[in-house]
Design a protein around this motif. Structure first.
Motif, PDB file in Angstrom:
ATOM      1  N   LYS A  69       0.923  -1.190  -0.122  1.00  0.00           N
ATOM      2  CA  LYS A  69       0.108   0.010   0.090  1.00  0.00           C
ATOM      3  C   LYS A  69       0.941   1.221  -0.153  1.00  0.00           C
ATOM      4  O   LYS A  69       0.572   2.308   0.521  1.00  0.00           O
ATOM      5  N   LYS A  70       1.982   1.172  -0.606  1.00  0.00           N
ATOM      6  CA  LYS A  70       2.905   2.388  -0.786  1.00  0.00           C
ATOM      7  C   LYS A  70       2.704   3.063  -2.102  1.00  0.00           C
ATOM      8  O   LYS A  70       3.320   4.026  -2.566  1.00  0.00           O
ATOM      9  N   ASN A  71       2.051   2.124  -3.247  1.00  0.00           N
ATOM     10  CA  ASN A  71       1.936   2.571  -4.481  1.00  0.00           C
ATOM     11  C   ASN A  71       0.618   2.186  -5.215  1.00  0.00           C
ATOM     12  O   ASN A  71       0.132   1.183  -4.784  1.00  0.00           O
ATOM     13  N   SER A  72       0.327   2.702  -6.318  1.00  0.00           N
ATOM     14  CA  SER A  72      -0.877   2.109  -7.182  1.00  0.00           C
ATOM     15  C   SER A  72      -0.409   2.520  -8.501  1.00  0.00           C
ATOM     16  O   SER A  72       0.532   3.392  -8.950  1.00  0.00           O
ATOM     17  N   SER A  73      -1.159   2.019  -9.371  1.00  0.00           N
ATOM     18  CA  SER A  73      -0.743   2.226 -11.050  1.00  0.00           C
ATOM     19  C   SER A  73      -2.115   1.947 -11.770  1.00  0.00           C
ATOM     20  O   SER A  73      -3.247   1.233 -11.311  1.00  0.00           O
ATOM     21  N   LEU A  74      -2.012   2.739 -12.927  1.00  0.00           N
ATOM     22  CA  LEU A  74      -3.160   2.685 -13.679  1.00  0.00           C
ATOM     23  C   LEU A  74      -2.403   2.120 -15.179  1.00  0.00           C
ATOM     24  O   LEU A  74      -1.628   2.901 -15.632  1.00  0.00           O
ATOM     25  N   HIS A  75      -3.072   1.248 -15.926  1.00  0.00           N
ATOM     26  CA  HIS A  75      -2.422   0.638 -16.939  1.00  0.00           C
ATOM     27  C   HIS A  75      -3.582   0.796 -18.106  1.00  0.00           C
ATOM     28  O   HIS A  75      -4.604   0.188 -17.494  1.00  0.00           O
ATOM     29  N   ILE A  76      -3.257   1.345 -19.218  1.00  0.00           N
ATOM     30  CA  ILE A  76      -4.175   1.420 -20.322  1.00  0.00           C
ATOM     31  C   ILE A  76      -3.524   0.483 -21.467  1.00  0.00           C
ATOM     32  O   ILE A  76      -2.365   0.692 -21.816  1.00  0.00           O
ATOM     33  N   THR A  77      -4.422  -0.465 -21.894  1.00  0.00           N
ATOM     34  CA  THR A  77      -3.797  -1.354 -22.716  1.00  0.00           C
ATOM     35  C   THR A  77      -4.276  -0.858 -24.373  1.00  0.00           C
ATOM     36  O   THR A  77      -5.426  -0.212 -24.334  1.00  0.00           O
ATOM     37  N   ALA A  78      -3.463  -0.855 -25.334  1.00  0.00           N
ATOM     38  CA  ALA A  78      -4.164  -0.333 -26.838  1.00  0.00           C
ATOM     39  C   ALA A  78      -4.658   1.120 -26.480  1.00  0.00           C
ATOM     40  O   ALA A  78      -5.871   1.350 -27.049  1.00  0.00           O
ATOM     41  N   THR A  79      -3.997   1.996 -26.320  1.00  0.00           N
ATOM     42  CA  THR A  79      -4.488   3.377 -26.155  1.00  0.00           C
ATOM     43  C   THR A  79      -5.055   3.738 -27.389  1.00  0.00           C
ATOM     44  O   THR A  79      -4.896   3.503 -28.547  1.00  0.00           O
ATOM     45  N   GLN A  80      -6.270   4.747 -27.039  1.00  0.00           N
ATOM     46  CA  GLN A  80      -6.985   5.335 -28.207  1.00  0.00           C
ATOM     47  C   GLN A  80      -6.976   6.673 -27.840  1.00  0.00           C
ATOM     48  O   GLN A  80      -6.795   7.461 -26.765  1.00  0.00           O
ATOM     49  N   THR A  81      -7.346   7.575 -28.965  1.00  0.00           N
ATOM     50  CA  THR A  81      -7.075   9.255 -28.726  1.00  0.00           C
ATOM     51  C   THR A  81      -8.007   9.691 -27.858  1.00  0.00           C
ATOM     52  O   THR A  81      -7.907  10.761 -27.373  1.00  0.00           O
ATOM     53  N   THR A  82      -9.072   8.866 -27.499  1.00  0.00           N
ATOM     54  CA  THR A  82     -10.021   9.169 -26.399  1.00  0.00           C
ATOM     55  C   THR A  82      -9.510   9.057 -25.117  1.00  0.00           C
ATOM     56  O   THR A  82     -10.146   9.739 -24.103  1.00  0.00           O
ATOM     57  N   ASP A  83      -8.337   8.556 -25.097  1.00  0.00           N
ATOM     58  CA  ASP A  83      -7.483   8.334 -23.645  1.00  0.00           C
ATOM     59  C   ASP A  83      -6.748   9.593 -23.141  1.00  0.00           C
ATOM     60  O   ASP A  83      -6.175   9.831 -22.144  1.00  0.00           O
ATOM     61  N   VAL A  84      -6.671  10.221 -24.111  1.00  0.00           N
ATOM     62  CA  VAL A  84      -5.898  11.792 -24.099  1.00  0.00           C
ATOM     63  C   VAL A  84      -6.341  12.467 -22.655  1.00  0.00           C
ATOM     64  O   VAL A  84      -7.806  12.479 -22.511  1.00  0.00           O
ATOM     65  N   GLY A  85      -5.588  13.044 -21.855  1.00  0.00           N
ATOM     66  CA  GLY A  85      -5.970  13.719 -20.734  1.00  0.00           C
ATOM     67  C   GLY A  85      -4.826  13.618 -19.565  1.00  0.00           C
ATOM     68  O   GLY A  85      -3.931  12.913 -19.756  1.00  0.00           O
ATOM     69  N   THR A  86      -5.117  14.028 -18.420  1.00  0.00           N
ATOM     70  CA  THR A  86      -4.263  14.073 -17.210  1.00  0.00           C
ATOM     71  C   THR A  86      -5.300  13.157 -16.391  1.00  0.00           C
ATOM     72  O   THR A  86      -6.013  13.015 -15.977  1.00  0.00           O
ATOM     73  N   THR A 102       0.411  14.335  -8.341  1.00  0.00           N
ATOM     74  CA  THR A 102       0.677  15.641  -9.301  1.00  0.00           C
ATOM     75  C   THR A 102       0.143  15.312 -10.744  1.00  0.00           C
ATOM     76  O   THR A 102       0.324  16.225 -11.488  1.00  0.00           O
ATOM     77  N   GLY A 103      -0.381  14.160 -11.114  1.00  0.00           N
ATOM     78  CA  GLY A 103      -0.510  13.974 -12.319  1.00  0.00           C
ATOM     79  C   GLY A 103       0.170  13.457 -13.480  1.00  0.00           C
ATOM     80  O   GLY A 103       1.541  13.809 -13.537  1.00  0.00           O
ATOM     81  N   THR A 104      -0.398  12.707 -14.320  1.00  0.00           N
ATOM     82  CA  THR A 104       0.329  12.651 -15.424  1.00  0.00           C
ATOM     83  C   THR A 104      -0.326  12.513 -16.689  1.00  0.00           C
ATOM     84  O   THR A 104      -1.630  12.320 -16.878  1.00  0.00           O
ATOM     85  N   ARG A 105       0.300  13.494 -17.627  1.00  0.00           N
ATOM     86  CA  ARG A 105      -0.395  14.089 -18.587  1.00  0.00           C
ATOM     87  C   ARG A 105       0.019  12.919 -19.894  1.00  0.00           C
ATOM     88  O   ARG A 105       0.962  12.877 -20.179  1.00  0.00           O
ATOM     89  N   LEU A 106      -1.315  12.438 -20.461  1.00  0.00           N
ATOM     90  CA  LEU A 106      -1.186  11.431 -21.593  1.00  0.00           C
ATOM     91  C   LEU A 106      -1.568  12.304 -23.084  1.00  0.00           C
ATOM     92  O   LEU A 106      -2.577  12.632 -23.054  1.00  0.00           O
ATOM     93  N   LYS A 107      -0.603  12.037 -23.931  1.00  0.00           N
ATOM     94  CA  LYS A 107      -0.887  12.598 -25.292  1.00  0.00           C
ATOM     95  C   LYS A 107      -0.899  11.434 -25.927  1.00  0.00           C
ATOM     96  O   LYS A 107       0.176  10.439 -26.103  1.00  0.00           O
TER      97      LYS A 107
END
Lengths: 110, 113
Positions: A69-86, A102-107
Protein backbone atom coordinates in the motif's frame (compact mmCIF):
# COMPACT_ATOMS: atom_id res chain seq x y z
CA UNK A 1 3.30 16.15 5.30
CA UNK A 2 2.26 13.39 3.01
CA UNK A 3 3.35 13.64 -0.61
CA UNK A 4 1.81 11.72 -3.45
CA UNK A 5 3.99 11.67 -6.54
CA UNK A 6 3.10 10.40 -9.96
CA UNK A 7 5.44 9.30 -12.71
CA UNK A 8 5.89 10.04 -15.44
CA UNK A 9 4.77 13.67 -15.53
CA UNK A 10 4.16 13.46 -19.27
CA UNK A 11 3.82 10.56 -21.70
CA UNK A 12 3.39 10.61 -25.45
CA UNK A 13 2.41 7.31 -27.06
CA UNK A 14 1.40 6.16 -30.50
CA UNK A 15 -2.19 5.08 -30.74
CA UNK A 16 -2.36 1.39 -29.97
CA UNK A 17 0.58 1.39 -27.57
CA UNK A 18 0.16 0.68 -23.89
CA UNK A 19 0.50 3.29 -21.15
CA UNK A 20 1.17 3.09 -17.42
CA UNK A 21 1.21 5.75 -14.74
CA UNK A 22 2.48 5.14 -11.23
CA UNK A 23 1.38 6.75 -8.00
CA UNK A 24 3.87 6.65 -5.12
CA UNK A 25 3.53 7.89 -1.58
CA UNK A 26 5.93 8.79 1.19
CA UNK A 27 3.53 7.15 3.64
CA UNK A 28 1.22 4.16 3.55
CA UNK A 29 -1.70 4.86 1.28
CA UNK A 30 -5.22 4.49 2.65
CA UNK A 31 -7.88 4.45 -0.06
CA UNK A 32 -6.74 5.34 -3.56
CA UNK A 33 -9.01 7.00 -6.07
CA UNK A 34 -8.18 7.62 -9.71
CA UNK A 35 -9.51 10.54 -11.74
CA UNK A 36 -9.24 11.56 -15.38
CA UNK A 37 -9.22 15.15 -16.58
CA UNK A 38 -9.73 15.75 -20.28
CA UNK A 39 -8.01 18.82 -21.78
CA UNK A 40 -9.99 21.88 -20.77
CA UNK A 41 -12.21 19.81 -18.50
CA UNK A 42 -12.57 18.91 -14.88
CA UNK A 43 -11.47 15.76 -13.03
CA UNK A 44 -13.87 12.85 -13.29
CA UNK A 45 -13.84 9.87 -10.94
CA UNK A 46 -12.72 6.56 -12.43
CA UNK A 47 -12.34 4.08 -9.57
CA UNK A 48 -11.43 3.48 -5.93
CA UNK A 49 -9.02 0.87 -4.54
CA UNK A 50 -9.08 -0.08 -0.88
CA UNK A 51 -7.37 -3.41 -0.28
CA UNK A 52 -3.71 -4.32 -0.44
CA UNK A 53 -2.92 -5.99 -3.79
CA UNK A 54 -6.34 -5.14 -5.21
CA UNK A 55 -6.71 -5.20 -9.00
CA UNK A 56 -9.71 -3.75 -10.83
CA UNK A 57 -10.42 -3.52 -14.51
CA UNK A 58 -12.56 -1.22 -16.60
CA UNK A 59 -12.42 -2.32 -20.23
CA UNK A 60 -8.87 -1.39 -21.35
CA UNK A 61 -7.95 0.17 -17.99
CA UNK A 62 -6.35 -1.87 -15.20
CA UNK A 63 -5.91 -0.39 -11.74
CA UNK A 64 -3.65 -1.94 -9.14
CA UNK A 65 -2.93 -1.27 -5.48
CA UNK A 66 0.50 -2.33 -4.25
CA UNK A 67 0.89 -5.12 -1.73
CA UNK A 68 2.52 -2.77 0.77
CA UNK A 69 0.00 0.00 0.00
CA UNK A 70 2.81 2.38 -0.87
CA UNK A 71 1.95 2.67 -4.54
CA UNK A 72 -0.75 2.26 -7.13
CA UNK A 73 -0.78 2.08 -10.90
CA UNK A 74 -3.09 2.62 -13.84
CA UNK A 75 -2.39 0.70 -17.03
CA UNK A 76 -4.14 1.37 -20.33
CA UNK A 77 -3.94 -1.30 -23.00
CA UNK A 78 -3.93 -0.27 -26.66
CA UNK A 79 -4.43 3.44 -26.14
CA UNK A 80 -6.96 5.37 -28.19
CA UNK A 81 -7.19 9.09 -28.89
CA UNK A 82 -10.08 9.24 -26.43
CA UNK A 83 -7.64 8.35 -23.64
CA UNK A 84 -5.94 11.75 -23.94
CA UNK A 85 -5.94 13.70 -20.69
CA UNK A 86 -4.33 13.95 -17.30
CA UNK A 87 -4.68 11.08 -14.85
CA UNK A 88 -4.60 11.77 -11.13
CA UNK A 89 -4.44 9.48 -8.15
CA UNK A 90 -5.75 10.69 -4.81
CA UNK A 91 -5.15 9.22 -1.38
CA UNK A 92 -7.55 9.49 1.53
CA UNK A 93 -5.89 11.63 4.17
CA UNK A 94 -7.35 11.91 7.63
CA UNK A 95 -11.09 12.27 7.81
CA UNK A 96 -12.37 11.87 4.27
CA UNK A 97 -10.29 14.45 2.46
CA UNK A 98 -8.08 13.42 -0.37
CA UNK A 99 -4.49 14.34 -1.23
CA UNK A 100 -4.10 14.42 -4.99
CA UNK A 101 -1.03 13.30 -6.86
CA UNK A 102 0.81 15.53 -9.30
CA UNK A 103 -0.81 13.89 -12.32
CA UNK A 104 0.39 12.27 -15.53
CA UNK A 105 -0.50 13.97 -18.79
CA UNK A 106 -1.09 11.49 -21.60
CA UNK A 107 -0.96 12.44 -25.25
CA UNK A 108 -1.91 9.87 -27.86
CA UNK A 109 -0.58 10.34 -31.36
CA UNK A 110 -2.82 9.02 -34.13
CA UNK B 1 -21.05 17.53 -13.69
CA UNK B 2 -23.73 20.07 -14.41
CA UNK B 3 -24.89 19.47 -10.84
CA UNK B 4 -21.89 21.49 -9.63
CA UNK B 5 -21.63 24.99 -11.05
CA UNK B 6 -19.01 27.66 -10.61
CA UNK B 7 -19.16 31.37 -11.32
CA UNK B 8 -17.44 33.12 -12.90
CA UNK B 9 -15.79 30.74 -15.35
CA UNK B 10 -13.05 33.19 -16.18
CA UNK B 11 -11.84 36.24 -14.33
CA UNK B 12 -9.02 38.69 -14.85
CA UNK B 13 -8.26 41.03 -12.00
CA UNK B 14 -5.52 43.25 -10.66
CA UNK B 15 -3.21 42.85 -7.71
CA UNK B 16 -4.83 43.94 -4.46
CA UNK B 17 -8.43 43.45 -5.56
CA UNK B 18 -10.88 41.34 -3.57
CA UNK B 19 -12.30 38.44 -5.54
CA UNK B 20 -15.06 35.96 -4.76
CA UNK B 21 -15.54 32.68 -6.56
CA UNK B 22 -18.86 30.96 -6.07
CA UNK B 23 -19.86 27.33 -6.14
CA UNK B 24 -23.35 25.86 -6.11
CA UNK B 25 -24.47 22.24 -6.16
CA UNK B 26 -27.75 20.44 -6.61
CA UNK B 27 -26.44 16.99 -5.63
CA UNK B 28 -27.56 17.33 -2.03
CA UNK B 29 -24.06 16.59 -0.76
CA UNK B 30 -22.92 17.81 2.63
CA UNK B 31 -19.23 17.95 1.80
CA UNK B 32 -17.72 20.68 -0.36
CA UNK B 33 -14.14 21.47 -1.29
CA UNK B 34 -12.06 24.14 -3.00
CA UNK B 35 -8.92 23.18 -4.92
CA UNK B 36 -6.46 25.04 -7.03
CA UNK B 37 -4.67 23.49 -9.97
CA UNK B 38 -1.27 24.61 -11.22
CA UNK B 39 0.70 22.91 -14.00
CA UNK B 40 2.85 20.09 -12.62
CA UNK B 41 1.46 20.44 -9.09
CA UNK B 42 -1.80 18.59 -9.39
CA UNK B 43 -4.78 19.62 -7.32
CA UNK B 44 -4.12 21.20 -3.95
CA UNK B 45 -6.80 21.54 -1.31
CA UNK B 46 -7.48 25.08 -0.12
CA UNK B 47 -10.49 24.64 2.21
CA UNK B 48 -13.13 22.03 2.85
CA UNK B 49 -16.45 21.92 4.63
CA UNK B 50 -18.30 18.84 5.85
CA UNK B 51 -21.48 20.69 6.69
CA UNK B 52 -22.79 24.23 6.98
CA UNK B 53 -21.19 24.82 10.38
CA UNK B 54 -17.90 23.11 9.58
CA UNK B 55 -14.98 24.85 7.85
CA UNK B 56 -11.46 23.41 7.68
CA UNK B 57 -8.18 24.62 6.24
CA UNK B 58 -6.50 22.54 3.59
CA UNK B 59 -2.89 22.44 2.44
CA UNK B 60 -2.71 25.99 1.08
CA UNK B 61 -5.25 28.21 2.85
CA UNK B 62 -3.05 31.29 3.33
CA UNK B 63 -4.44 34.25 1.39
CA UNK B 64 -7.87 32.63 1.02
CA UNK B 65 -11.08 32.55 3.02
CA UNK B 66 -14.36 30.71 2.53
CA UNK B 67 -18.00 30.97 3.43
CA UNK B 68 -20.55 28.16 3.51
CA UNK B 69 -23.78 30.06 3.08
CA UNK B 70 -25.98 26.97 2.79
CA UNK B 71 -25.64 23.27 2.15
CA UNK B 72 -25.61 24.01 -1.56
CA UNK B 73 -23.29 27.03 -1.64
CA UNK B 74 -19.60 27.39 -0.85
CA UNK B 75 -17.71 30.55 -1.76
CA UNK B 76 -13.97 31.18 -1.95
CA UNK B 77 -12.57 34.68 -1.44
CA UNK B 78 -9.21 36.17 -2.16
CA UNK B 79 -9.06 39.19 0.13
CA UNK B 80 -6.19 40.87 -1.70
CA UNK B 81 -5.28 39.03 -4.86
CA UNK B 82 -1.65 38.56 -5.84
CA UNK B 83 -0.17 37.28 -9.12
CA UNK B 84 0.88 33.89 -7.73
CA UNK B 85 -2.80 33.16 -7.09
CA UNK B 86 -3.24 32.94 -10.85
CA UNK B 87 -4.52 29.39 -11.32
CA UNK B 88 -7.45 27.18 -12.21
CA UNK B 89 -9.83 26.80 -9.26
CA UNK B 90 -12.15 23.85 -8.82
CA UNK B 91 -15.01 23.33 -6.45
CA UNK B 92 -15.97 19.75 -5.61
CA UNK B 93 -18.63 17.97 -3.59
CA UNK B 94 -18.93 14.53 -2.09
CA UNK B 95 -21.57 12.52 -0.29
CA UNK B 96 -19.36 11.59 2.64
CA UNK B 97 -19.74 7.85 2.91
CA UNK B 98 -19.05 4.74 0.91
CA UNK B 99 -16.74 5.47 -1.98
CA UNK B 100 -17.03 9.21 -1.30
CA UNK B 101 -16.51 10.11 -4.95
CA UNK B 102 -15.72 13.75 -5.52
CA UNK B 103 -17.74 15.56 -8.17
CA UNK B 104 -16.00 18.57 -9.64
CA UNK B 105 -17.38 21.77 -11.08
CA UNK B 106 -16.19 23.09 -14.44
CA UNK B 107 -13.54 25.31 -12.89
CA UNK B 108 -12.78 29.03 -12.73
CA UNK B 109 -9.71 30.32 -14.50
CA UNK B 110 -8.38 33.27 -12.49
CA UNK B 111 -5.67 35.60 -13.71
CA UNK B 112 -4.19 38.19 -11.36
CA UNK B 113 -2.20 40.90 -13.12
Amino acid sequence: GQQVMQIPQYQHVQEGEDFTTYCNSSTTLSNIQWYKQRPGGHPVFLIQLVKSGEVKKQKRLTFQFGEAKKNSSLHITATQTTDVGTYFCADLSGTYKYIFGTGTRLKVLA
Amino acid sequence: DADVTQTPRNRITKTGKRIMLECSQTKGHDRMYWYRQDPGLGLRLIYYSFDVKDINKGEISDGYSVSRQAQAKFSLSLESAIPNQTALYFCATSYGSGTDTQYFGPGTRLTVL
